[in-house]
Design a protein around this motif. Sequence first.
Motif, PDB file in Angstrom:
ATOM      1  N   THR A 206       0.805  -1.231   0.000  1.00 14.17           N
ATOM      2  CA  THR A 206       0.000   0.000   0.000  1.00 14.17           C
ATOM      3  C   THR A 206       0.830   1.269   0.000  1.00 14.17           C
ATOM      4  O   THR A 206       0.336   2.332  -0.357  1.00 14.17           O
ATOM      5  N   GLY A 207       2.075   1.169   0.466  1.00 13.64           N
ATOM      6  CA  GLY A 207       2.906   2.353   0.612  1.00 13.64           C
ATOM      7  C   GLY A 207       2.537   3.186   1.827  1.00 13.64           C
ATOM      8  O   GLY A 207       3.052   4.277   2.022  1.00 13.64           O
TER       9      GLY A 207
ATOM     10  N   GLN B 230       5.229   6.661  -0.716  1.00 15.26           N
ATOM     11  CA  GLN B 230       4.093   5.921  -1.267  1.00 15.26           C
ATOM     12  C   GLN B 230       4.247   5.765  -2.786  1.00 15.26           C
ATOM     13  O   GLN B 230       4.065   4.683  -3.328  1.00 15.26           O
ATOM     14  N   ASP B 231       4.609   6.859  -3.455  1.00 18.85           N
ATOM     15  CA  ASP B 231       4.854   6.798  -4.904  1.00 18.85           C
ATOM     16  C   ASP B 231       6.032   5.887  -5.231  1.00 18.85           C
ATOM     17  O   ASP B 231       5.999   5.116  -6.186  1.00 18.85           O
TER      18      ASP B 231
ATOM     19  N   CYS C 190       7.138   3.326  -3.502  1.00 22.15           N
ATOM     20  CA  CYS C 190       6.715   1.928  -3.325  1.00 22.15           C
ATOM     21  C   CYS C 190       5.909   1.458  -4.529  1.00 22.15           C
ATOM     22  O   CYS C 190       6.084   0.333  -4.997  1.00 22.15           O
ATOM     23  N   HIS C 191       5.033   2.310  -5.029  1.00 27.77           N
ATOM     24  CA  HIS C 191       4.235   1.950  -6.195  1.00 27.77           C
ATOM     25  C   HIS C 191       5.137   1.664  -7.403  1.00 27.77           C
ATOM     26  O   HIS C 191       4.959   0.668  -8.103  1.00 27.77           O
ATOM     27  N   THR C 192       6.118   2.523  -7.622  1.00 25.68           N
ATOM     28  CA  THR C 192       7.037   2.366  -8.747  1.00 25.68           C
ATOM     29  C   THR C 192       7.897   1.109  -8.624  1.00 25.68           C
ATOM     30  O   THR C 192       8.177   0.443  -9.623  1.00 25.68           O
TER      31      THR C 192
ATOM     32  N   ARG D 146       7.293  -1.645  -6.554  1.00 28.50           N
ATOM     33  CA  ARG D 146       6.573  -2.711  -5.835  1.00 28.50           C
ATOM     34  C   ARG D 146       7.065  -4.114  -6.183  1.00 28.50           C
ATOM     35  O   ARG D 146       7.325  -4.923  -5.298  1.00 28.50           O
TER      36      ARG D 146
END
Length: 70
Positions: free
Chosen positions: A39-40, A56-57, A59-61, A63
């Motif tokens: 989820t970040g 958070q961004d 982690c998304h990049t 993941r």
Amino acid sequence: MPILSVFFGIMVRMWHDDHPPAHIHVEYQGFEAFIDIETGMIVKGKLPGKVAAIIQDWCHTHRQELRDNW
């Protein structure tokens, strides 16, 4: 603990196969937090709002790489 990345003064670390949920450890100017890889979001600890959004961004990049390292 191995360092995965350092950027904007933010240090990201991870222990392989640490306790669940899968997470990273983030340090920034005296702040520390556990961040859920999926989820970040902050699981434990505290970060300034802007740093939390950057992580958070990030982690998304990253993941899939984080999942693979976990």
